[in-house]
Design a protein around this motif. Sequence first.
Motif, PDB file in Angstrom:
ATOM      1  N   GLY A  31       0.800  -1.215   0.000  1.00 52.26           N
ATOM      2  CA  GLY A  31       0.000   0.000   0.000  1.00 52.26           C
ATOM      3  C   GLY A  31       0.829   1.259   0.000  1.00 52.26           C
ATOM      4  N   THR A  32       2.006   1.241  -0.654  1.00 52.20           N
ATOM      5  CA  THR A  32       2.857   2.421  -0.699  1.00 52.20           C
ATOM      6  C   THR A  32       2.768   3.069  -2.057  1.00 52.20           C
ATOM      7  OG1 THR A  32       4.812   1.355  -1.566  1.00 52.20           O
ATOM      8  CG2 THR A  32       4.451   1.178   0.799  1.00 52.20           C
ATOM      9  N   LEU A  33       3.628   4.091  -2.251  1.00 50.07           N
ATOM     10  CA  LEU A  33       3.603   4.849  -3.493  1.00 50.07           C
ATOM     11  C   LEU A  33       4.742   4.504  -4.435  1.00 50.07           C
ATOM     12  CD1 LEU A  33       2.680   8.439  -2.336  1.00 50.07           C
ATOM     13  CD2 LEU A  33       1.303   6.882  -3.677  1.00 50.07           C
ATOM     14  N   VAL A  34       5.369   3.355  -4.314  1.00 45.21           N
ATOM     15  CA  VAL A  34       6.571   3.096  -5.089  1.00 45.21           C
ATOM     16  C   VAL A  34       6.293   2.207  -6.290  1.00 45.21           C
ATOM     17  CG1 VAL A  34       9.026   2.638  -4.804  1.00 45.21           C
ATOM     18  CG2 VAL A  34       7.637   3.055  -2.821  1.00 45.21           C
ATOM     19  N   ALA A  35       5.098   2.256  -6.825  1.00 42.47           N
ATOM     20  CA  ALA A  35       4.754   1.360  -7.918  1.00 42.47           C
ATOM     21  C   ALA A  35       5.530   1.646  -9.185  1.00 42.47           C
ATOM     22  CB  ALA A  35       3.260   1.457  -8.214  1.00 42.47           C
ATOM     23  N   ILE A 106       6.230  10.967   0.635  1.00 44.29           N
ATOM     24  CA  ILE A 106       7.560  11.238   0.093  1.00 44.29           C
ATOM     25  C   ILE A 106       8.617  11.097   1.179  1.00 44.29           C
ATOM     26  CG2 ILE A 106       9.024  13.044  -0.914  1.00 44.29           C
ATOM     27  CD1 ILE A 106       6.567  13.946  -2.524  1.00 44.29           C
ATOM     28  N   ALA A 107       8.297  11.522   2.396  1.00 43.18           N
ATOM     29  CA  ALA A 107       9.246  11.377   3.506  1.00 43.18           C
ATOM     30  C   ALA A 107       9.579   9.916   3.767  1.00 43.18           C
ATOM     31  CB  ALA A 107       8.682  12.018   4.773  1.00 43.18           C
ATOM     32  N   GLN A 108       8.602   9.020   3.612  1.00 41.05           N
ATOM     33  CA  GLN A 108       8.865   7.602   3.830  1.00 41.05           C
ATOM     34  C   GLN A 108       9.850   7.051   2.802  1.00 41.05           C
ATOM     35  OE1 GLN A 108       7.640   5.791   6.645  1.00 41.05           O
ATOM     36  NE2 GLN A 108       7.431   7.980   7.027  1.00 41.05           N
ATOM     37  N   SER A 253       1.254  14.008  -6.445  1.00 47.70           N
ATOM     38  CA  SER A 253       0.198  13.105  -5.980  1.00 47.70           C
ATOM     39  C   SER A 253       0.379  11.672  -6.449  1.00 47.70           C
ATOM     40  CB  SER A 253      -1.173  13.611  -6.450  1.00 47.70           C
ATOM     41  OG  SER A 253      -1.464  14.889  -5.931  1.00 47.70           O
ATOM     42  N   GLU A 254       1.096  11.474  -7.551  1.00 46.70           N
ATOM     43  CA  GLU A 254       1.193  10.145  -8.142  1.00 46.70           C
ATOM     44  C   GLU A 254       2.526   9.474  -7.827  1.00 46.70           C
ATOM     45  OE1 GLU A 254       0.350  10.544 -12.293  1.00 46.70           O
ATOM     46  OE2 GLU A 254      -1.781  10.972 -11.952  1.00 46.70           O
ATOM     47  N   ALA A 255       2.550   8.154  -7.994  1.00 44.46           N
ATOM     48  CA  ALA A 255       3.709   7.351  -7.606  1.00 44.46           C
ATOM     49  C   ALA A 255       4.980   7.753  -8.338  1.00 44.46           C
ATOM     50  CB  ALA A 255       3.405   5.875  -7.863  1.00 44.46           C
ATOM     51  N   LYS A 256       4.891   7.911  -9.651  1.00 37.08           N
ATOM     52  CA  LYS A 256       6.085   8.208 -10.438  1.00 37.08           C
ATOM     53  C   LYS A 256       6.715   9.524 -10.007  1.00 37.08           C
ATOM     54  CE  LYS A 256       7.630   8.533 -15.255  1.00 37.08           C
ATOM     55  NZ  LYS A 256       7.203   8.443 -16.672  1.00 37.08           N
ATOM     56  N   GLY A 257       5.894  10.558  -9.869  1.00 40.90           N
ATOM     57  CA  GLY A 257       6.422  11.855  -9.462  1.00 40.90           C
ATOM     58  C   GLY A 257       6.931  11.850  -8.039  1.00 40.90           C
ATOM     59  N   SER A 258       6.214  11.177  -7.139  1.00 44.71           N
ATOM     60  CA  SER A 258       6.641  11.110  -5.740  1.00 44.71           C
ATOM     61  C   SER A 258       8.032  10.508  -5.622  1.00 44.71           C
ATOM     62  CB  SER A 258       5.649  10.275  -4.924  1.00 44.71           C
ATOM     63  OG  SER A 258       4.390  10.894  -4.862  1.00 44.71           O
ATOM     64  N   SER A 259       8.292   9.460  -6.401  1.00 44.71           N
ATOM     65  CA  SER A 259       9.606   8.817  -6.366  1.00 44.71           C
ATOM     66  C   SER A 259      10.691   9.754  -6.872  1.00 44.71           C
ATOM     67  CB  SER A 259       9.579   7.540  -7.208  1.00 44.71           C
ATOM     68  OG  SER A 259       8.647   6.621  -6.695  1.00 44.71           O
TER      69      SER A 259
END
Length: 356
Positions: A31-35, A106-108, A253-259
């Motif tokens: 359930g994270t944002l690293v997809a 993003i901090a995670q 907001s999205e996974a790609k940008g967050s990474s």
Amino acid sequence: MSAASVRRVRTHGGSVRRWIGVGAALAVTAGTLVAAPVAAEPNSEAPAAGSLTGRTVFLDPGHQGSADGNRLTKQVPDGRGGTKDCQTTGATAVTGKKEHTINWDIAQLVKAGLESQGARVVMSRADDTGWGGCVDERAEAANRSKADVAVSLHADSTSVGADRGKSGFHMIVPSLPVPDATVASVQAGNGRKASEAMRDAFKRAGFKPANYAGVKDGIQTRSDIAAVNLTRVPAVFVEMGNLSNPEDAKNLSEAKGSSAYALAITNGIKSYLATAPAPAPVPLAPGEADPQVDGSELEDLAALAAVGPLIEELAGATSLEEAQALLLAQGADVSAQVLKAMLAVVYTLFGGKLPI
């Protein structure tokens, strides 16, 4: 994880892609944002793996998940002899995502990247559901951590609706002097160096400096940011983008940008610490516990070692479905542990540049 597995990741393109694919499966399961992590710009240099051993970083994901039981308008010291509101709720992106969650997610990722390089990371808040403390309390927590650098993550907002004309990131530095002589000295020196290192890392990663609010080459000077006015370790206050701008909001907001943001922030911290002197040991006050000796690092290592066999199985998975099935059979806690291990492995092997 065995040496053979590391060699396989290093030498075979198919195995590299499999590891990245497994990372995506881990992200979905945990359930994270690293997809869909993305690489930094080719000219973005990162210090060598393990270069942060012995360093402490204080990470402050701005705002909080809930203010229940706390009064946001309570007046607290602003570091200039006056007072200001304890905290705010934070902005909401035009995508609908809350700033406090963007900052937290993003901090995670930054935390995982820093820890993979040997850093000790202290967080200002424990989760994204509860209270995180007033601005003065977070500054004091940074001071107590004796961090080499404190980084506050935020995202700006210029209007309630969409604002297509204003975009970009900026670092906020304090107008000087600050009444506290120690703060003034630290922020005028290493604090400014750290902020400029972060600015440069954002630019190398392809992000554009803000084109509004008097920002000059990614730097904005203000007197009203208590997080900087009260912090006695080098402080970096990051406004990652404008949540009112549709493109900035989408990226944040999205996974790609967050990474991509997480990699830029991690590399900014590493670039600064590569040139910053190691701090002299600070004597503990009577009765003060050493914050570095809390056993958490040992617990993390033990947890990751315990899932080594599962990582080996995942390395041999031939599809995302097979990897997800393996994870689902283990439970969410193990999935989160494996995700952290995967981030550490990928970040170390590729020097902060994910091979997508």
